[in-house]
Design a protein around this motif. Structure first.
Motif, PDB file in Angstrom:
ATOM      1  N   GLN A 105       0.831  -1.207   0.000  1.00  0.00           N
ATOM      2  CA  GLN A 105       0.000   0.000   0.000  1.00  0.00           C
ATOM      3  C   GLN A 105       0.866   1.259   0.000  1.00  0.00           C
ATOM      4  O   GLN A 105       0.578   2.227  -0.699  1.00  0.00           O
ATOM      5  CB  GLN A 105      -0.932   0.006   1.214  1.00  0.00           C
ATOM      6  N   LEU A 106       1.942   1.247   0.777  1.00  0.00           N
ATOM      7  CA  LEU A 106       2.859   2.388   0.798  1.00  0.00           C
ATOM      8  C   LEU A 106       3.521   2.593  -0.561  1.00  0.00           C
ATOM      9  O   LEU A 106       3.663   3.728  -1.028  1.00  0.00           O
ATOM     10  CB  LEU A 106       3.926   2.202   1.880  1.00  0.00           C
ATOM     11  N   ALA A 107       3.919   1.498  -1.203  1.00  0.00           N
ATOM     12  CA  ALA A 107       4.543   1.599  -2.522  1.00  0.00           C
ATOM     13  C   ALA A 107       3.556   2.159  -3.536  1.00  0.00           C
ATOM     14  O   ALA A 107       3.905   3.003  -4.370  1.00  0.00           O
ATOM     15  CB  ALA A 107       5.059   0.239  -2.963  1.00  0.00           C
ATOM     16  N   GLN A 108       2.314   1.675  -3.455  1.00  0.00           N
ATOM     17  CA  GLN A 108       1.282   2.178  -4.371  1.00  0.00           C
ATOM     18  C   GLN A 108       1.051   3.669  -4.137  1.00  0.00           C
ATOM     19  O   GLN A 108       0.938   4.451  -5.089  1.00  0.00           O
ATOM     20  CB  GLN A 108      -0.026   1.404  -4.164  1.00  0.00           C
ATOM     21  N   PHE A 109       1.002   4.071  -2.888  1.00  0.00           N
ATOM     22  CA  PHE A 109       0.794   5.485  -2.568  1.00  0.00           C
ATOM     23  C   PHE A 109       1.960   6.335  -3.067  1.00  0.00           C
ATOM     24  O   PHE A 109       1.757   7.400  -3.648  1.00  0.00           O
ATOM     25  CB  PHE A 109       0.607   5.659  -1.056  1.00  0.00           C
ATOM     26  N   GLN A 110       3.187   5.876  -2.850  1.00  0.00           N
ATOM     27  CA  GLN A 110       4.368   6.607  -3.320  1.00  0.00           C
ATOM     28  C   GLN A 110       4.352   6.747  -4.835  1.00  0.00           C
ATOM     29  O   GLN A 110       4.708   7.798  -5.369  1.00  0.00           O
ATOM     30  CB  GLN A 110       5.657   5.898  -2.869  1.00  0.00           C
ATOM     31  N   ALA A 111       3.926   5.714  -5.538  1.00  0.00           N
ATOM     32  CA  ALA A 111       3.851   5.776  -7.004  1.00  0.00           C
ATOM     33  C   ALA A 111       2.822   6.816  -7.438  1.00  0.00           C
ATOM     34  O   ALA A 111       3.045   7.568  -8.399  1.00  0.00           O
ATOM     35  CB  ALA A 111       3.500   4.405  -7.567  1.00  0.00           C
ATOM     36  N   GLN A 112       1.711   6.881  -6.744  1.00  0.00           N
ATOM     37  CA  GLN A 112       0.675   7.871  -7.073  1.00  0.00           C
ATOM     38  C   GLN A 112       1.174   9.291  -6.811  1.00  0.00           C
ATOM     39  O   GLN A 112       0.918  10.199  -7.588  1.00  0.00           O
ATOM     40  CB  GLN A 112      -0.592   7.619  -6.269  1.00  0.00           C
ATOM     41  N   VAL A 113       1.879   9.476  -5.724  1.00  0.00           N
ATOM     42  CA  VAL A 113       2.401  10.802  -5.389  1.00  0.00           C
ATOM     43  C   VAL A 113       3.413  11.246  -6.431  1.00  0.00           C
ATOM     44  O   VAL A 113       3.402  12.391  -6.891  1.00  0.00           O
ATOM     45  CB  VAL A 113       3.023  10.797  -3.973  1.00  0.00           C
ATOM     46  N   GLN A 114       4.293  10.332  -6.855  1.00  0.00           N
ATOM     47  CA  GLN A 114       5.326  10.673  -7.835  1.00  0.00           C
ATOM     48  C   GLN A 114       4.730  10.929  -9.210  1.00  0.00           C
ATOM     49  O   GLN A 114       5.216  11.773  -9.951  1.00  0.00           O
ATOM     50  CB  GLN A 114       6.386   9.580  -7.908  1.00  0.00           C
ATOM     51  N   SER A 115       3.689  10.189  -9.568  1.00  0.00           N
ATOM     52  CA  SER A 115       3.082  10.397 -10.895  1.00  0.00           C
ATOM     53  C   SER A 115       2.168  11.607 -10.916  1.00  0.00           C
ATOM     54  O   SER A 115       1.814  12.094 -11.986  1.00  0.00           O
ATOM     55  CB  SER A 115       2.311   9.150 -11.324  1.00  0.00           C
ATOM     56  N   GLY A 116       1.775  12.083  -9.752  1.00  0.00           N
ATOM     57  CA  GLY A 116       0.923  13.262  -9.698  1.00  0.00           C
ATOM     58  C   GLY A 116      -0.547  12.956  -9.860  1.00  0.00           C
ATOM     59  O   GLY A 116      -1.368  13.855  -9.959  1.00  0.00           O
TER      60      GLY A 116
END
Length: 142
Positions: A105-116
């Motif tokens: 879940q943290l990895a998914q969230f980090q990916a969303q934050v980085q992609s905007g």
């Protein structure tokens, strides 16, 4: 017309402006117009008296402004205090949610934050974690 005013248009305008200024200052200071009225025979003393009244009016305005500024500063200090408390609460909640989230879940969230992209699916991530809290804290119920 006032006996102090002259018949020339320029002098009349100056005289009316002077009377208006005296009336305005008198109302501002709460004094009678007659006590600040200009006397052409003693124009030097009148100018000094008017200067003193102007200075008093400016001091009065300054004290009112300082009072208003002090009040506003107190309100802003209180708002800052409330915002600091709210920020602290949100940081604690954020840390709790980070601890409860799985590494995926943290990895998914980090990916969303980085992609905007907007974290619309993070609500789905948070809800199960939050739903687990009451189940863990509550004992067997019936």
């Amino acid at each position: 017309m006032n006996s102090q005013c002259y018949s020339v248009a320029m002098d009349l305008g100056v005289c009316q402006l002077r009377n208006f200024s005296i009336s305005f200052l008198s109302s501002l200071l709460g004094t009678e117009t007659s006590s600040v009225r200009l006397d052409n025979s003693s124009s030097g003393a009148s100018v000094v008296a008017i200067d003193n009244k102007i200075e008093q009016a400016m001091d009065l305005v300054k004290s009112h402004l300082m009072y208003a500024v002090r009040e506003e500063v107190e309100v802003l200090k209180e708002q800052i205090k409330e915002l600091i408390e709210r920020n602290s609460q949100l940081e604690q909640e954020n840390n709790l949610l980070k601890n409860l989230a799985s590494p995926e879940q943290l990895a998914q969230f980090q990916a969303q934050v980085q992609s905007g992209s907007p974290p619309s699916s993070t609500q789905g991530v948070q809800q199960p974690a939050m739903a687990q809290l009451p189940a863990q804290n509550s004992g067997p119920s019936a």
